[in-house]
Design an enzyme around this catalytic site. Structure first.
Site, PDB file in Angstrom:
ATOM      1  N   PHE A   1       0.823  -1.222   0.000  1.00 13.01           N
ATOM      2  CA  PHE A   1       0.000   0.000   0.000  1.00 13.01           C
ATOM      3  C   PHE A   1       0.855   1.269   0.000  1.00 13.01           C
ATOM      4  O   PHE A   1       0.364   2.348  -0.324  1.00 13.01           O
ATOM      5  CB  PHE A   1      -0.975  -0.011   1.187  1.00 13.01           C
ATOM      6  CG  PHE A   1      -0.541   0.776   2.383  1.00 13.01           C
ATOM      7  CD1 PHE A   1       0.376   0.268   3.282  1.00 13.01           C
ATOM      8  CD2 PHE A   1      -1.049   2.048   2.607  1.00 13.01           C
ATOM      9  CE1 PHE A   1       0.770   1.001   4.384  1.00 13.01           C
ATOM     10  CE2 PHE A   1      -0.651   2.790   3.702  1.00 13.01           C
ATOM     11  CZ  PHE A   1       0.264   2.269   4.598  1.00 13.01           C
ATOM     12  N   LYS A   2       2.139   1.153   0.331  1.00 11.52           N
ATOM     13  CA  LYS A   2       2.988   2.350   0.362  1.00 11.52           C
ATOM     14  C   LYS A   2       3.093   3.014  -1.008  1.00 11.52           C
ATOM     15  O   LYS A   2       3.398   4.193  -1.112  1.00 11.52           O
ATOM     16  CB  LYS A   2       4.351   2.010   0.940  1.00 11.52           C
ATOM     17  CG  LYS A   2       4.212   1.579   2.400  1.00 11.52           C
ATOM     18  CD  LYS A   2       5.467   1.676   3.205  1.00 11.52           C
ATOM     19  CE  LYS A   2       5.182   1.529   4.694  1.00 11.52           C
ATOM     20  NZ  LYS A   2       4.454   0.286   5.050  1.00 11.52           N
TER      21      LYS A   2
END
Ligand SMILES: *Cc1c(COP(=O)(O)O)cnc(C)c1O
Length: 502
Positions: free
Chosen positions: A115-116
């Site tokens: 998700f980064k």
């Protein structure tokens, strides 16, 4: 709109400055001084927009010193269909476990399958535009110390972005084979990767030291360069995360799962408290969220904090199968304390000082009350994480990574305890293929596992039929570009050499 520091209200900067600096000089974190407010009509209007258009609206409302064209340029470069394998970068999959329905918000369709990417694909554009406003013509040098995921996501985000150079340090024996391979094969003309003879803390301390070494800074300055940070406390990383909660709500309305105005709950597998805090900002803007469910692994410092109001980092550190949540100091919590204390910078400073000097602090009763009204804290041990992956796969054929499984488990605990079945958005933070060994060993006997990480990816694909993200599938055939290893004390020379300013 301006931003001020959590520990010094009089330290006021523009958004371009907040993003360029990353952290305030007084050591505090920059927070927006007003929160844009969205009415039901605003949400109504957003229903018809796609992800990028929603992102442009939210981001423009916070970065008021950016022109509309600049914001559009950032968004259109970051969230392309090619990079996210999807028209909608954050699709929702609705599934069930033990009769409880969950809307899983998949935040990992970007280039590094975690998700980064949602923040680190757009931060380089925020940063170069911010620097152009403040420090025209300088080249930004990004230094990153990583335990795995952040380094790769930052490399992909900054790769070939004009006016930037990025150098990533990772602990030689402290990352997974897959993570090492992801970084060693990194493409791009402005990137460099180096292992260090030490652990993650050594890498982080080394980078911090380079940032503050005067002689190194001067050398850079003389050569038209300056250091900048892609750290997770940069406002430029938090802001893009607000967008996907608002967008997910719109998607749920459009799919008929909820009606406009209905309340939802949010569940987030939490480490540094950035992702869940972004959902809280979305609520402050008008998103109807009833409860924020904060899920931790065995490193349950946040669970205890939410339940008691005491933050105590003096405890055993566990290395778990959800390593991105193995954190004892959740930096972004500082911003929530600022909000809950109605902007009492002195109070926030006293808590942060106590954390540094005594290893703990206890918030006052007003903050405790606000915490327990809006937050539920829970945690999940290793065995339950594995059980959850297995049960979810067997019941619903949904393959979850280890971090997401922690969230699913804590959500089940929440429903059992409260009976609250308000429709839920559950943040899924990594592709199961990023943690193939841990995930696969939950669904087949240990002795049947292939021996290499790459073979396990193929094995899991054969067994489950779940598609392998393209960037992970292609990794095997990439050329290794970076094999450097340096001693911790030689990090500054290494940086100067890479930059060609010895
Ligand atoms: C970074 C990370 C988290 C934790 O997110 P925070 O914003 O730090 O709370 C959870 N899961 C994965 C896979 C991550 O990479």
């Amino acid at each position: 709109m301006n931003y001020s520091s959590t520990t010094d209200k009089n330290n006021i900067v523009s958004s371009a400055q907040a993003i360029s600096q990353g952290i305030a000089e007084d050591g505090g974190l920059f927070v927006p001084m007003e929160i844009p407010q969205y009415s039901k009509e605003d949400f109504q209007a957003m229903l018809a927009l796609d992800y990028r258009a929603r992102a442009k609206k939210v981001i423009a409302d916070y970065l008021t010193d950016f022109t509309a064209e600049e914001v559009a340029d950032c968004v259109d470069n970051a969230y392309t269909k090619e990079k996210f394998e999807n028209e909608n970068p954050t699709p929702i999959v609705s599934t069930k476990l033990n009769g409880v329905e969950m809307n899983i918000l998949e935040l990992w369709h970007g280039p590094t399958s975690a998700f980064k990417d949602m923040a680190l694909q757009i931060l380089p554009y925020f940063l170069t535009k911010s620097l152009a406003k403040k420090y025209k013509g300088k080249e930004a040098v990004i230094l990153v110390a990583t335990s795995g995921d952040t380094g790769k996501a930052a490399l992909e985000g900054f790769k070939d972005v004009e006016g930037t150079k990025i150098i990533v340090f990772y602990p030689q024996n402290g990352v997974s084979p897959m993570q090492k391979c992801q970084m060693a094969t990194q493409e791009g003309s402005n990137v460099d990767v180096c292992a260090i003879e030490g652990n993650f803390d050594d890498a982080q301390t080394g980078v911090k030291k380079i940032f503050t070494t005067q002689s190194v800074k001067e050398k850079l300055q003389a050569n038209g360069k300056l250091f900048s940070s892609a750290n997770s406390i940069n406002w430029g990383r938090l802001l893009p995360q607000i967008v996907y909660y608002i967008s997910a709500y719109c998607d749920l309305v459009n799919s008929g799962k909820i009606a406009l105005g209905d309340e939802i709950n949010v569940v987030v597998p939490t480490g540094n408290f950035g992702n869940i805090l972004a959902s809280y900002y979305a609520m402050l803007m008008g998103l109807p969220v009833r409860k924020f469910i904060c899920a931790s692994n065995a490193n349950n410092v946040l669970t205890d904090f939410i339940n008691t109001g005491v933050y105590d980092r003096q405890r055993k550190f566990y290395t778990t199968i959800s390593p991105s949540m193995d954190i004892l100091v959740s930096s972004n919590l500082e911003r929530l304390l600022y909000i809950f204390s109605d902007g009492d910078d002195k109070k926030v400073k006293s808590y942060m000082t106590a954390l540094k000097t005594e290893g703990k602090y206890e918030v006052d009763n007003t903050i405790k009350a606000k915490l327990s009204e809006k937050f539920f804290g829970g945690f999940c041990d290793e065995e339950s994480t594995k059980q959850t992956i297995k049960a979810l796969y067997e019941q619903s054929h949904y393959l979850s990574d280890t971090h997401t499984a922690v969230a699913v488990n804590v959500y089940e605990q929440y429903v059992t305890k409260t009976g609250d079945t308000t429709p839920v958005i559950l943040a899924s933070t990594a592709s199961p293929y990023k943690f193939s060994k841990s995930v696969l060993s939950c669904i087949i006997p240990e002795e049947e596992l292939c021996s290499s990480e790459f073979d396990m990816v193929e094995q899991m694909n054969k067994i489950t039929g779940v598609a392998v993200p393209k960037p992970l599938a292609q990794l095997k055939n990439k050329t290794v570009r970076f094999t450097n290893v340096t001693a911790v004390e030689d990090m500054p020379e290494y940086v100067l050499k890479v930059l060609g300013v010895e």
